[in-house]
Design a protein around this motif. Structure first.
Motif, PDB file in Angstrom:
ATOM      1  N   VAL A   7       0.884  -1.169   0.000  1.00  0.00           N
ATOM      2  CA  VAL A   7       0.000   0.000   0.000  1.00  0.00           C
ATOM      3  C   VAL A   7       0.921   1.217   0.000  1.00  0.00           C
ATOM      4  O   VAL A   7       1.556   1.519   1.012  1.00  0.00           O
ATOM      5  CB  VAL A   7      -0.942   0.000   1.217  1.00  0.00           C
ATOM      6  CG1 VAL A   7      -1.856   1.219   1.175  1.00  0.00           C
ATOM      7  CG2 VAL A   7      -1.751  -1.299   1.269  1.00  0.00           C
ATOM      8  N   ILE A   8       0.999   1.902  -1.119  1.00  0.00           N
ATOM      9  CA  ILE A   8       1.999   2.948  -1.319  1.00  0.00           C
ATOM     10  C   ILE A   8       1.429   4.337  -1.054  1.00  0.00           C
ATOM     11  O   ILE A   8       0.437   4.741  -1.672  1.00  0.00           O
ATOM     12  CB  ILE A   8       2.568   2.871  -2.753  1.00  0.00           C
ATOM     13  CG1 ILE A   8       3.222   1.500  -2.990  1.00  0.00           C
ATOM     14  CG2 ILE A   8       3.564   3.997  -2.997  1.00  0.00           C
ATOM     15  CD1 ILE A   8       3.645   1.265  -4.422  1.00  0.00           C
ATOM     16  N   ASP A   9       2.033   5.061  -0.130  1.00  0.00           N
ATOM     17  CA  ASP A   9       1.833   6.503   0.082  1.00  0.00           C
ATOM     18  C   ASP A   9       0.385   6.935   0.318  1.00  0.00           C
ATOM     19  O   ASP A   9      -0.023   8.014  -0.117  1.00  0.00           O
ATOM     20  CB  ASP A   9       2.402   7.308  -1.085  1.00  0.00           C
ATOM     21  CG  ASP A   9       3.897   7.120  -1.246  1.00  0.00           C
ATOM     22  OD1 ASP A   9       4.525   6.467  -0.395  1.00  0.00           O
ATOM     23  OD2 ASP A   9       4.445   7.624  -2.236  1.00  0.00           O
ATOM     24  N   VAL A  45       1.106  -7.501   4.835  1.00  0.00           N
ATOM     25  CA  VAL A  45       0.535  -6.220   4.428  1.00  0.00           C
ATOM     26  C   VAL A  45       1.578  -5.172   4.771  1.00  0.00           C
ATOM     27  O   VAL A  45       1.977  -5.046   5.930  1.00  0.00           O
ATOM     28  CB  VAL A  45      -0.795  -5.935   5.148  1.00  0.00           C
ATOM     29  CG1 VAL A  45      -1.323  -4.546   4.776  1.00  0.00           C
ATOM     30  CG2 VAL A  45      -1.825  -7.009   4.810  1.00  0.00           C
ATOM     31  N   ILE A  46       2.040  -4.450   3.761  1.00  0.00           N
ATOM     32  CA  ILE A  46       3.128  -3.497   3.950  1.00  0.00           C
ATOM     33  C   ILE A  46       2.660  -2.110   3.534  1.00  0.00           C
ATOM     34  O   ILE A  46       2.313  -1.882   2.368  1.00  0.00           O
ATOM     35  CB  ILE A  46       4.373  -3.912   3.141  1.00  0.00           C
ATOM     36  CG1 ILE A  46       4.797  -5.343   3.531  1.00  0.00           C
ATOM     37  CG2 ILE A  46       5.516  -2.915   3.368  1.00  0.00           C
ATOM     38  CD1 ILE A  46       5.886  -5.929   2.664  1.00  0.00           C
ATOM     39  N   PHE A  47       2.653  -1.196   4.490  1.00  0.00           N
ATOM     40  CA  PHE A  47       2.308   0.195   4.230  1.00  0.00           C
ATOM     41  C   PHE A  47       3.600   0.964   4.003  1.00  0.00           C
ATOM     42  O   PHE A  47       4.515   0.912   4.835  1.00  0.00           O
ATOM     43  CB  PHE A  47       1.527   0.793   5.407  1.00  0.00           C
ATOM     44  CG  PHE A  47       0.162   0.198   5.567  1.00  0.00           C
ATOM     45  CD1 PHE A  47      -0.911   0.686   4.830  1.00  0.00           C
ATOM     46  CD2 PHE A  47      -0.056  -0.862   6.432  1.00  0.00           C
ATOM     47  CE1 PHE A  47      -2.175   0.132   4.958  1.00  0.00           C
ATOM     48  CE2 PHE A  47      -1.314  -1.424   6.577  1.00  0.00           C
ATOM     49  CZ  PHE A  47      -2.377  -0.923   5.839  1.00  0.00           C
ATOM     50  N   ILE A  48       3.677   1.667   2.896  1.00  0.00           N
ATOM     51  CA  ILE A  48       4.865   2.431   2.548  1.00  0.00           C
ATOM     52  C   ILE A  48       4.536   3.905   2.697  1.00  0.00           C
ATOM     53  O   ILE A  48       3.520   4.375   2.182  1.00  0.00           O
ATOM     54  CB  ILE A  48       5.326   2.086   1.116  1.00  0.00           C
ATOM     55  CG1 ILE A  48       5.670   0.593   1.068  1.00  0.00           C
ATOM     56  CG2 ILE A  48       6.495   2.958   0.703  1.00  0.00           C
ATOM     57  CD1 ILE A  48       5.880   0.037  -0.288  1.00  0.00           C
ATOM     58  N   GLN A  49       5.398   4.617   3.437  1.00  0.00           N
ATOM     59  CA  GLN A  49       5.177   6.040   3.700  1.00  0.00           C
ATOM     60  C   GLN A  49       6.309   6.860   3.096  1.00  0.00           C
ATOM     61  O   GLN A  49       7.472   6.648   3.415  1.00  0.00           O
ATOM     62  CB  GLN A  49       5.136   6.304   5.202  1.00  0.00           C
ATOM     63  CG  GLN A  49       3.877   5.827   5.870  1.00  0.00           C
ATOM     64  CD  GLN A  49       3.951   6.026   7.361  1.00  0.00           C
ATOM     65  OE1 GLN A  49       4.522   5.199   8.063  1.00  0.00           O
ATOM     66  NE2 GLN A  49       3.388   7.120   7.844  1.00  0.00           N
ATOM     67  N   LEU A 104       3.910  -9.496  -5.807  1.00  0.00           N
ATOM     68  CA  LEU A 104       3.466  -8.279  -5.130  1.00  0.00           C
ATOM     69  C   LEU A 104       2.121  -7.827  -5.690  1.00  0.00           C
ATOM     70  O   LEU A 104       1.912  -7.830  -6.902  1.00  0.00           O
ATOM     71  CB  LEU A 104       4.486  -7.156  -5.307  1.00  0.00           C
ATOM     72  CG  LEU A 104       5.867  -7.434  -4.723  1.00  0.00           C
ATOM     73  CD1 LEU A 104       6.807  -6.275  -5.028  1.00  0.00           C
ATOM     74  CD2 LEU A 104       5.781  -7.691  -3.237  1.00  0.00           C
ATOM     75  N   VAL A 105       1.242  -7.438  -4.789  1.00  0.00           N
ATOM     76  CA  VAL A 105      -0.029  -6.825  -5.144  1.00  0.00           C
ATOM     77  C   VAL A 105       0.128  -5.352  -4.789  1.00  0.00           C
ATOM     78  O   VAL A 105       0.354  -5.016  -3.624  1.00  0.00           O
ATOM     79  CB  VAL A 105      -1.197  -7.480  -4.377  1.00  0.00           C
ATOM     80  CG1 VAL A 105      -2.502  -6.763  -4.688  1.00  0.00           C
ATOM     81  CG2 VAL A 105      -1.284  -8.967  -4.707  1.00  0.00           C
ATOM     82  N   VAL A 106       0.072  -4.482  -5.783  1.00  0.00           N
ATOM     83  CA  VAL A 106       0.433  -3.075  -5.616  1.00  0.00           C
ATOM     84  C   VAL A 106      -0.793  -2.183  -5.763  1.00  0.00           C
ATOM     85  O   VAL A 106      -1.552  -2.292  -6.731  1.00  0.00           O
ATOM     86  CB  VAL A 106       1.513  -2.665  -6.645  1.00  0.00           C
ATOM     87  CG1 VAL A 106       1.837  -1.187  -6.543  1.00  0.00           C
ATOM     88  CG2 VAL A 106       2.773  -3.509  -6.456  1.00  0.00           C
ATOM     89  N   CYS A 107      -0.952  -1.260  -4.798  1.00  0.00           N
ATOM     90  CA  CYS A 107      -2.015  -0.269  -4.851  1.00  0.00           C
ATOM     91  C   CYS A 107      -1.527   0.995  -4.152  1.00  0.00           C
ATOM     92  O   CYS A 107      -0.466   1.000  -3.545  1.00  0.00           O
ATOM     93  CB  CYS A 107      -3.286  -0.800  -4.196  1.00  0.00           C
ATOM     94  SG  CYS A 107      -3.127  -1.203  -2.452  1.00  0.00           S
ATOM     95  N   GLY A 108      -2.303   2.073  -4.243  1.00  0.00           N
ATOM     96  CA  GLY A 108      -1.957   3.288  -3.519  1.00  0.00           C
ATOM     97  C   GLY A 108      -1.886   4.528  -4.381  1.00  0.00           C
ATOM     98  O   GLY A 108      -2.639   4.700  -5.328  1.00  0.00           O
ATOM     99  N   TYR A 109      -0.931   5.378  -4.047  1.00  0.00           N
ATOM    100  CA  TYR A 109      -0.798   6.725  -4.614  1.00  0.00           C
ATOM    101  C   TYR A 109       0.669   6.971  -4.956  1.00  0.00           C
ATOM    102  O   TYR A 109       1.539   6.538  -4.195  1.00  0.00           O
ATOM    103  CB  TYR A 109      -1.267   7.742  -3.567  1.00  0.00           C
ATOM    104  CG  TYR A 109      -1.252   9.171  -4.044  1.00  0.00           C
ATOM    105  CD1 TYR A 109      -2.374   9.729  -4.636  1.00  0.00           C
ATOM    106  CD2 TYR A 109      -0.119   9.957  -3.917  1.00  0.00           C
ATOM    107  CE1 TYR A 109      -2.363  11.036  -5.085  1.00  0.00           C
ATOM    108  CE2 TYR A 109      -0.096  11.252  -4.369  1.00  0.00           C
ATOM    109  CZ  TYR A 109      -1.220  11.789  -4.947  1.00  0.00           C
ATOM    110  OH  TYR A 109      -1.212  13.076  -5.405  1.00  0.00           O
TER     111      TYR A 109
END
Length: 179
Positions: A7-9, A45-49, A104-109
């Protein structure tokens, strides 16, 4: 294949201010659904900030915090980054390797920056990538709407076959975790 959700940004400084990203509430709801499915299947589940000193995304600032409606659980992982590439100068690769992740399953901003760059880098590193076609977003730009940008990346990233691993653009409803 052992999968992980990236989960990107999805941060307050990018989602809370007006105008909000395209389909922000729907994207957030889908992220929470995907995260719950990943956890149920035992997938990380990995949150990327993203952090940028002197900006709304300065480390520890209110804007740097994950978006308030995200459902984050104690076992989830957090990775800080300073570039659009979630692997560059971060511990993401080591965390994925330790978990035996191959997909990898990629989603986010944002679709055209961090989502695009991380997807390309992941494929270059040998990961199969499922780009969640309806669960990445951005803001309108002078040259294209957010919807056009998302559609462009959903169409072009799967055409990148020279990396070797497959990049697929799939709707959230089609994503499955586990074997």
């Amino acid at each position: 294949m052992t999968s992980a959700l990236l989960v990107i940004d999805v941060q307050r400084g990018l989602f809370d201010a007006a105008p909000r990203p395209e389909d922000a509430d729907t994207v957030l709801a889908r992220i929470n659904t995907l995260a719950a499915a990943a956890r149920q299947a035992g997938a990380p589940v990995i949150f990327i900030q993203h952090e940028r000193p002197g900006s709304a995304l300065a480390h520890g600032s209110p804007g740097w915090a994950l978006e308030q409606s995200l459902q984050v659980e104690a076992g989830d992982l957090i990775v800080a980054k300073t570039t659009p590439d979630s692997f560059l100068r971060t511990e993401l690769g080591a965390k994925l390797e330790a978990a035996g992740v191959t997909r990898l399953v990629v989603c986010g901003y944002a679709s055209e920056y961090c989502v695009d760059t991380t997807t390309r880098r992941a494929a270059g590193l040998g990961y199969a990538v499922d780009l969640v076609a309806d669960t990445h977003t951005t803001h309108d730009k002078a040259h294209a709407t957010a919807a056009q940008i998302r559609a462009h990346h959903n169409a072009t990233l799967p055409d990148l076959t020279s990396f070797g691993p497959v990049i697929r653009a799939l709707p959230a409803a089609a994503i499955r975790f586990g074997a």
